[in-house]
Design a protein around this motif. Sequence first.
Motif, PDB file in Angstrom:
ATOM      1  N   UNK B  77       0.822  -1.223   0.000  1.00  0.00           N
ATOM      2  CA  UNK B  77       0.000   0.000   0.000  1.00  0.00           C
ATOM      3  C   UNK B  77       0.852   1.268   0.000  1.00  0.00           C
ATOM      4  N   UNK B  78       1.949   1.258   0.751  1.00  0.00           N
ATOM      5  CA  UNK B  78       2.793   2.454   0.793  1.00  0.00           C
ATOM      6  C   UNK B  78       3.350   2.751  -0.591  1.00  0.00           C
ATOM      7  N   UNK B  83       3.916   7.108  -4.092  1.00  0.00           N
ATOM      8  CA  UNK B  83       4.478   7.623  -5.358  1.00  0.00           C
ATOM      9  C   UNK B  83       3.474   8.388  -6.204  1.00  0.00           C
ATOM     10  N   UNK B  84       2.151   8.183  -5.986  1.00  0.00           N
ATOM     11  CA  UNK B  84       1.165   8.963  -6.756  1.00  0.00           C
ATOM     12  C   UNK B  84       1.357  10.437  -6.442  1.00  0.00           C
ATOM     13  N   UNK B  85       1.480  10.744  -5.132  1.00  0.00           N
ATOM     14  CA  UNK B  85       1.623  12.146  -4.742  1.00  0.00           C
ATOM     15  C   UNK B  85       2.961  12.706  -5.208  1.00  0.00           C
ATOM     16  N   UNK B  86       3.963  11.860  -5.145  1.00  0.00           N
ATOM     17  CA  UNK B  86       5.284  12.278  -5.620  1.00  0.00           C
ATOM     18  C   UNK B  86       5.219  12.580  -7.123  1.00  0.00           C
ATOM     19  N   UNK B  87       4.492  11.730  -7.863  1.00  0.00           N
ATOM     20  CA  UNK B  87       4.386  11.929  -9.312  1.00  0.00           C
ATOM     21  C   UNK B  87       3.626  13.219  -9.611  1.00  0.00           C
ATOM     22  N   UNK B  88       2.555  13.482  -8.851  1.00  0.00           N
ATOM     23  CA  UNK B  88       1.813  14.729  -9.059  1.00  0.00           C
ATOM     24  C   UNK B  88       2.736  15.914  -8.791  1.00  0.00           C
ATOM     25  N   UNK B  89       3.550  15.778  -7.750  1.00  0.00           N
ATOM     26  CA  UNK B  89       4.492  16.855  -7.402  1.00  0.00           C
ATOM     27  C   UNK B  89       5.492  17.108  -8.533  1.00  0.00           C
ATOM     28  N   UNK B  90       6.079  16.042  -9.087  1.00  0.00           N
ATOM     29  CA  UNK B  90       7.097  16.262 -10.124  1.00  0.00           C
ATOM     30  C   UNK B  90       6.480  16.464 -11.504  1.00  0.00           C
ATOM     31  N   UNK B  91       5.133  16.444 -11.583  1.00  0.00           N
ATOM     32  CA  UNK B  91       4.469  16.755 -12.844  1.00  0.00           C
ATOM     33  C   UNK B  91       4.161  18.247 -12.930  1.00  0.00           C
ATOM     34  N   UNK B  92       4.490  19.006 -11.867  1.00  0.00           N
ATOM     35  CA  UNK B  92       4.271  20.454 -11.866  1.00  0.00           C
ATOM     36  C   UNK B  92       5.220  21.102 -12.856  1.00  0.00           C
ATOM     37  N   UNK B  93       4.700  22.140 -13.526  1.00  0.00           N
ATOM     38  CA  UNK B  93       5.560  22.815 -14.500  1.00  0.00           C
ATOM     39  C   UNK B  93       6.296  23.956 -13.822  1.00  0.00           C
ATOM     40  N   UNK B  94       7.355  23.612 -13.085  1.00  0.00           N
ATOM     41  CA  UNK B  94       8.173  24.664 -12.485  1.00  0.00           C
ATOM     42  C   UNK B  94       9.612  24.485 -12.932  1.00  0.00           C
ATOM     43  N   UNK B 158      12.924  -0.300   2.145  1.00  0.00           N
ATOM     44  CA  UNK B 158      12.380  -0.845   0.894  1.00  0.00           C
ATOM     45  C   UNK B 158      11.484   0.194   0.222  1.00  0.00           C
ATOM     46  N   UNK B 159      10.631   0.811   1.018  1.00  0.00           N
ATOM     47  CA  UNK B 159       9.714   1.817   0.469  1.00  0.00           C
ATOM     48  C   UNK B 159      10.515   3.000  -0.077  1.00  0.00           C
ATOM     49  N   UNK B 160      11.451   3.469   0.725  1.00  0.00           N
ATOM     50  CA  UNK B 160      12.268   4.634   0.338  1.00  0.00           C
ATOM     51  C   UNK B 160      12.971   4.393  -0.985  1.00  0.00           C
ATOM     52  N   UNK B 161      13.522   3.184  -1.153  1.00  0.00           N
ATOM     53  CA  UNK B 161      14.267   2.889  -2.376  1.00  0.00           C
ATOM     54  C   UNK B 161      13.353   2.763  -3.588  1.00  0.00           C
ATOM     55  N   UNK B 162      12.097   2.333  -3.366  1.00  0.00           N
ATOM     56  CA  UNK B 162      11.188   2.102  -4.489  1.00  0.00           C
ATOM     57  C   UNK B 162      10.437   3.347  -4.951  1.00  0.00           C
ATOM     58  N   UNK B 210      -0.464  -1.828 -12.352  1.00  0.00           N
ATOM     59  CA  UNK B 210       0.910  -2.249 -12.653  1.00  0.00           C
ATOM     60  C   UNK B 210       1.760  -2.146 -11.400  1.00  0.00           C
ATOM     61  N   UNK B 211       1.618  -1.013 -10.684  1.00  0.00           N
ATOM     62  CA  UNK B 211       2.439  -0.814  -9.492  1.00  0.00           C
ATOM     63  C   UNK B 211       2.077  -1.846  -8.417  1.00  0.00           C
ATOM     64  N   UNK B 212       0.786  -2.162  -8.264  1.00  0.00           N
ATOM     65  CA  UNK B 212       0.456  -3.157  -7.225  1.00  0.00           C
ATOM     66  C   UNK B 212       1.052  -4.515  -7.562  1.00  0.00           C
ATOM     67  N   UNK B 213       0.989  -4.906  -8.840  1.00  0.00           N
ATOM     68  CA  UNK B 213       1.560  -6.198  -9.207  1.00  0.00           C
ATOM     69  C   UNK B 213       3.067  -6.198  -8.972  1.00  0.00           C
TER      70      UNK B 213
END
Lengths: 310, 287
Positions: B77-78, B83-94, B158-162, B210-213
Amino acid sequence: MGLRVLKNEEEEMKNQSVTQHSQKEEKPKKIKKKTPFTKFLYNVFIYSLLILMTIVTIGPFLWLLSTALKSGAENIFAYPPKFIPEQPTLSNFARVMDAFPFWRYLFNSSLVSFVTVILNLVLCSLAAYPLARMKFKGKNIIFILILSTMMIPFQLLMIPIYLLALDLGLNNTYAGVILPHATTAFGIFLIRQAFMTIPYELEESARIDGCNSFQIWLKILMPLVKPSLVTLAIFTFMMSWGDFLWPLIILDDTSMYTLPLGVNALAGSFSSDWRLIAAGSIISILPIIIFFIFMQKYFIGGVMKGAVKG
Amino acid sequence: MKQSKIAPYLFLLPGCLVLGLIIFYPLVQAVWLSFTDYNIIQDPNFVGMENYQTMIESDLFWKALGQTFLYLIVVVPALVILPIFLAILVNQKVKGIGFFRSAYFVPVVTSMVVVGITWKWVYAEQGVLNYILDLMGLSSVNWLTSTSTAIFAVMAVTIWKGLGYYMLIYLAGLQSIPSDLYEAAEIDGASKFKQIIHVTIPLLAPSILIVSIMSSISAMKVFEEIYVMTGGGPLNSSKTIVFLIYEQAFSRLNMGYASAIGVVLFGITLIISIINLKVMSKKEKVA
C-alpha cells in the motif's frame, strides 16, 4: 560541474515534457486568472515540498558522505550530529582504496553488466521477431510459455541453477554471474511490442530486394526499434549492476566480486570503522551516479516508456 | 518471396535455449529436489513429503511466512499510494523539475547494499534519526536491534528505495491523462484536491494496477535489505521466506528443504499474480 550537467539535462527534459504539458496547463489559466501573488505562494509551496523530498531521498547519502570526510580526530558519534566536517579530509578514501580493490570490482561490475545488456538485446530481439511478425506452428504456446516465466520466482530456481553452474564449472566465473540474466521474458515482450508497430510494407519491399529474414531483422527492424532497445538496455543494466543475491551465491573468490559484494565484504570486515565503510560506500556508488547524471534522460525516459508498454 | 519454414524457430532458438536452461530445467529440478534430502555432499534420496512435513511443523517457517505477509501488507500500500503524490508533485511545470525527478531516482540506481549501509548509519543508536526524534521531544529507538522495530525499519528502506521508480511509472500515467478533463473539472468548480480524487486517481487505475503487481511481487522476494541491515535478526524478527530459503540452502546446505520452501513461495506468487490478473481483466471490462 556535475550541477551544470544536471542543468543542461534538465533543460532538455523540460523541452521534452513541455510538449505534453503545454496543452494541459495553459488552457485552465484562461478560466481562472491567477494573481502574481497567489502564483508566488503556490511556487513557494511546490518548491518547499520538492526540497523536503530531496532531503529525504538524498539526505541519507549526504550524511554518509559527511562521515566519510571526517578525520580520525573528529568524533563521528558526536551528539548532536555534525553535518559539516570540522576538517574535511580525503584520508578515509585513500585508506579504503588500500583496503579493497576498488578498480577490480568496478571492472568486474562493468564487464558483467555490459555483457548481460548485450546478450539481452541480441537474444530478446531475435526471439521477439518471429513472435511479432511471423506465422508458424506453436507460436501461441511458445509465447505463453515465455510469458509464464515471469511468474516463477528466481529464489526457487537459484538452487538448481547453482547446482547446474557447479556442474558446468561456472562458479567464480563471469559466465556464471551472467548466466541467469542472459535472457528475460520482459525483454522479449518489450521488443515484440515494438516490432509489431512497424508497417509490413517495409519488410515486403526488402524481401523483394532479396533480403533474407536475418537481414530484415538486422537492417530494417532493429534500427527502427532503437528507443525500445535503449529502454531494455537501461532496465537490464540497472538490474545487473545492483544484483546481489546471485553473485553472493556463485562467487566466493573475492577477486571476482562485483561492487555490491565488495562493499558488503568491506562492511563485514571493518564493521566498526564507519569512516572507512562510509568512504567505501560512497566510492562504490560514484560510478553509477556519474553514469546516471550523464544518462538521466535515458533512465527516466526508459522507465516511463517501460511502464506504458509493460 | 516466402519466408522459410524453419526461420522462426532459428530466431527463437538461442533465447529459448537460455530460458530452458535457466528457468524450465531448474523449475523441474527444484520441484524434484523438494522431495529429496539433498545436501550437496551426498546424492539425493527421495524422502516423499518429509520436507513439507518439517516445514509445516517448523515455527520458524510460519514466523517467516507471517513476516513476509506483514511485509506485503505494509510495503505494497505504501508503494502504491505515496508515489502517486510524488508523481503529481514532479508533474508540476516549475523551473528545475528535471533536477528533482532525477534526485528522487538516485536511490533507485544505487545498489541495495549501499542503501542498506547508509540507512544502518542513519538508524544508528546515536544516529541522525534518533537525533531528529530527540529534537521533537521523543525518546530514541534502537531501530535495528529491537525485535519490535527491526522489520519495520527495513520496510521503510524498501519503500524509500522504491519511491522514485514507481513515481516514474505514475508520471507516465499522469502525462497520458487528457487535459480537457481537468478543464472540465475546473469549470465545474472542483478544487485541486477534488481534481486529484475524481480525475487523476481513477484515470491512473492502469498504472495503479501495474504498481500493485510489481510491488507485491518484489515484496514477496525481499532479501538484500534484510541481509545487509539485520541479517534476519534480532531473534529472527526480520526473517522472511526468501531469507529462510537462502539460509537453509546456502549456509545449512539443506537444499531439499530449501527447495520445498521455494515451491511454497512459487505457489504464493502464482496466487498473487492470478488475483492481480483477475482484478485487471474485471477492470478492463468495466472500462
